[in-house]
Design an enzyme around this catalytic site. Sequence first.
Site, PDB file in Angstrom:
ATOM      1  N   LEU A 210       0.890  -1.154   0.000  1.00  0.00           N
ATOM      2  CA  LEU A 210       0.000   0.000   0.000  1.00  0.00           C
ATOM      3  C   LEU A 210       0.924   1.198   0.000  1.00  0.00           C
ATOM      4  O   LEU A 210       1.881   1.237   0.778  1.00  0.00           O
ATOM      5  CB  LEU A 210      -0.879   0.026   1.254  1.00  0.00           C
ATOM      6  CG  LEU A 210      -1.996  -1.011   1.347  1.00  0.00           C
ATOM      7  CD1 LEU A 210      -2.609  -1.002   2.746  1.00  0.00           C
ATOM      8  CD2 LEU A 210      -3.068  -0.741   0.304  1.00  0.00           C
ATOM      9  N   ASP A 211       0.671   2.174  -0.874  1.00  0.00           N
ATOM     10  CA  ASP A 211       1.596   3.305  -0.916  1.00  0.00           C
ATOM     11  C   ASP A 211       1.504   4.112   0.380  1.00  0.00           C
ATOM     12  O   ASP A 211       0.621   3.906   1.210  1.00  0.00           O
ATOM     13  CB  ASP A 211       1.402   4.154  -2.177  1.00  0.00           C
ATOM     14  CG  ASP A 211       0.084   4.901  -2.214  1.00  0.00           C
ATOM     15  OD1 ASP A 211      -0.363   5.415  -1.169  1.00  0.00           O
ATOM     16  OD2 ASP A 211      -0.506   4.997  -3.299  1.00  0.00           O
ATOM     17  N   GLU A 212       2.428   5.017   0.550  1.00  0.00           N
ATOM     18  CA  GLU A 212       2.561   5.772   1.796  1.00  0.00           C
ATOM     19  C   GLU A 212       1.269   6.476   2.191  1.00  0.00           C
ATOM     20  O   GLU A 212       0.947   6.593   3.374  1.00  0.00           O
ATOM     21  CB  GLU A 212       3.692   6.798   1.620  1.00  0.00           C
ATOM     22  CG  GLU A 212       4.015   7.595   2.848  1.00  0.00           C
ATOM     23  CD  GLU A 212       5.154   8.579   2.622  1.00  0.00           C
ATOM     24  OE1 GLU A 212       5.492   9.289   3.578  1.00  0.00           O
ATOM     25  OE2 GLU A 212       5.706   8.647   1.491  1.00  0.00           O
TER      26      GLU A 212
END
Length: 196
Positions: free
Chosen positions: A46-48
């Site tokens: 999951l991206d930041e």
Amino acid sequence: MHHHYKIFKPYGYLSQFVNNGKKQNSKKLLGELGTFPEGTMSIGRLDEHSEGLLLLTTDGKICYFVNSSKVDKEYYAQVDGDITEDAIEQLKNGVEIGISGKKYNTKPCPAFKLTQIPDLPERGKKLRDDRHGSTSWVSITLNEGKFRQVRKMTAAVGFPTLRLVRVRVGDITLEGLQPGDSIALEDVKAALILNS
């Protein structure tokens, strides 16, 4: 013996345990959220700026299986504007997005507008509120995982994503978790086989 966990990745954390570059020295990592056995890795990413369900394992075979097209991943996306039925139909049928500079057509997938705001914890960083324009929520279920795919899909139909939360992987959900929490899982493979 292998170990498996589900974790609620909060906003602002990277989906990794080790810094991979100088620019990431100040970034928050998964290891700050608990003590995990050596060799633990995140399954997918999951991206930041995304939140929600992330599975961790010490078993590379489980990692490979979850990242295959055999396991559904469901996301709730809060989008800018009141998403239309036409936009939902486009999401369902697949839309053209850019991946590594090339055009890519997403696979058909389940998608629908949520009739109620989902019961999720507040995000670590405040979002703008409806005084700055209406928002709506959509559920999108994928069994592919291109880079920033959900964000690119909603933008392609004219409703950019403001908040993105993964709520389910296979039959494993966020139930029992608050941001930063983790729970050990027993029979992880059985809980993942929803559409294989």
